[in-house]
Design a protein around this motif. Sequence first.
Motif, PDB file in Angstrom:
ATOM      1  N   TYR A 169       0.825  -1.203   0.000  1.00  0.00           N
ATOM      2  CA  TYR A 169       0.000   0.000   0.000  1.00  0.00           C
ATOM      3  C   TYR A 169       0.863   1.258   0.000  1.00  0.00           C
ATOM      4  O   TYR A 169       0.603   2.209  -0.739  1.00  0.00           O
ATOM      5  N   VAL A 170       1.905   1.269   0.838  1.00  0.00           N
ATOM      6  CA  VAL A 170       2.787   2.439   0.914  1.00  0.00           C
ATOM      7  C   VAL A 170       3.552   2.620  -0.394  1.00  0.00           C
ATOM      8  O   VAL A 170       3.666   3.740  -0.903  1.00  0.00           O
ATOM      9  N   ALA A 171       4.057   1.539  -0.963  1.00  0.00           N
ATOM     10  CA  ALA A 171       4.784   1.633  -2.236  1.00  0.00           C
ATOM     11  C   ALA A 171       3.884   2.198  -3.336  1.00  0.00           C
ATOM     12  O   ALA A 171       4.329   3.017  -4.151  1.00  0.00           O
ATOM     13  N   GLY A 172       2.639   1.782  -3.353  1.00  0.00           N
ATOM     14  CA  GLY A 172       1.691   2.324  -4.327  1.00  0.00           C
ATOM     15  C   GLY A 172       1.479   3.814  -4.126  1.00  0.00           C
ATOM     16  O   GLY A 172       1.425   4.583  -5.096  1.00  0.00           O
ATOM     17  N   ALA A 173       1.357   4.239  -2.872  1.00  0.00           N
ATOM     18  CA  ALA A 173       1.183   5.659  -2.579  1.00  0.00           C
ATOM     19  C   ALA A 173       2.425   6.452  -2.985  1.00  0.00           C
ATOM     20  O   ALA A 173       2.322   7.549  -3.543  1.00  0.00           O
ATOM     21  N   VAL A 174       3.601   5.888  -2.724  1.00  0.00           N
ATOM     22  CA  VAL A 174       4.858   6.547  -3.113  1.00  0.00           C
ATOM     23  C   VAL A 174       4.911   6.694  -4.632  1.00  0.00           C
ATOM     24  O   VAL A 174       5.239   7.770  -5.154  1.00  0.00           O
ATOM     25  N   ASP A 175       4.591   5.639  -5.346  1.00  0.00           N
ATOM     26  CA  ASP A 175       4.598   5.687  -6.814  1.00  0.00           C
ATOM     27  C   ASP A 175       3.619   6.740  -7.341  1.00  0.00           C
ATOM     28  O   ASP A 175       3.955   7.505  -8.250  1.00  0.00           O
TER      29      ASP A 175
END
Length: 103
Positions: free
Chosen positions: A88-94
């Motif tokens: 979830y965090v990686a998606g938000a970062v992207d």
Amino acid sequence: MISAILIAAMVQSAALTGQRQAFVTCLREAVASAKTEKVAGDAFDAYVRGKCAPVEQSFTASMVAFDLKNKVPRKQAASDAKLQIDDYVAGAVDRYKASTGAQ
């Protein structure tokens, strides 16, 4: 007997869904506030984890509890929860980097 088990499973699932939605909402709000504060792309991961830490902890605890109720070993449940949070965090970062043009 079976209906009691089904009801218990639905209540657990609903609680987990609520925690997931709260975490996703926190991530979206963090993206918006980071844009306003002009957070650097490389700093966004730490920024969002700091902003959403209480919600993240609650969501993680809910995921682990759900898995434990379904006979998943604690170590595996914790690992699975961490993977989901990281995704979830990686998606938000992207999304943040893409929307701000940061690399």
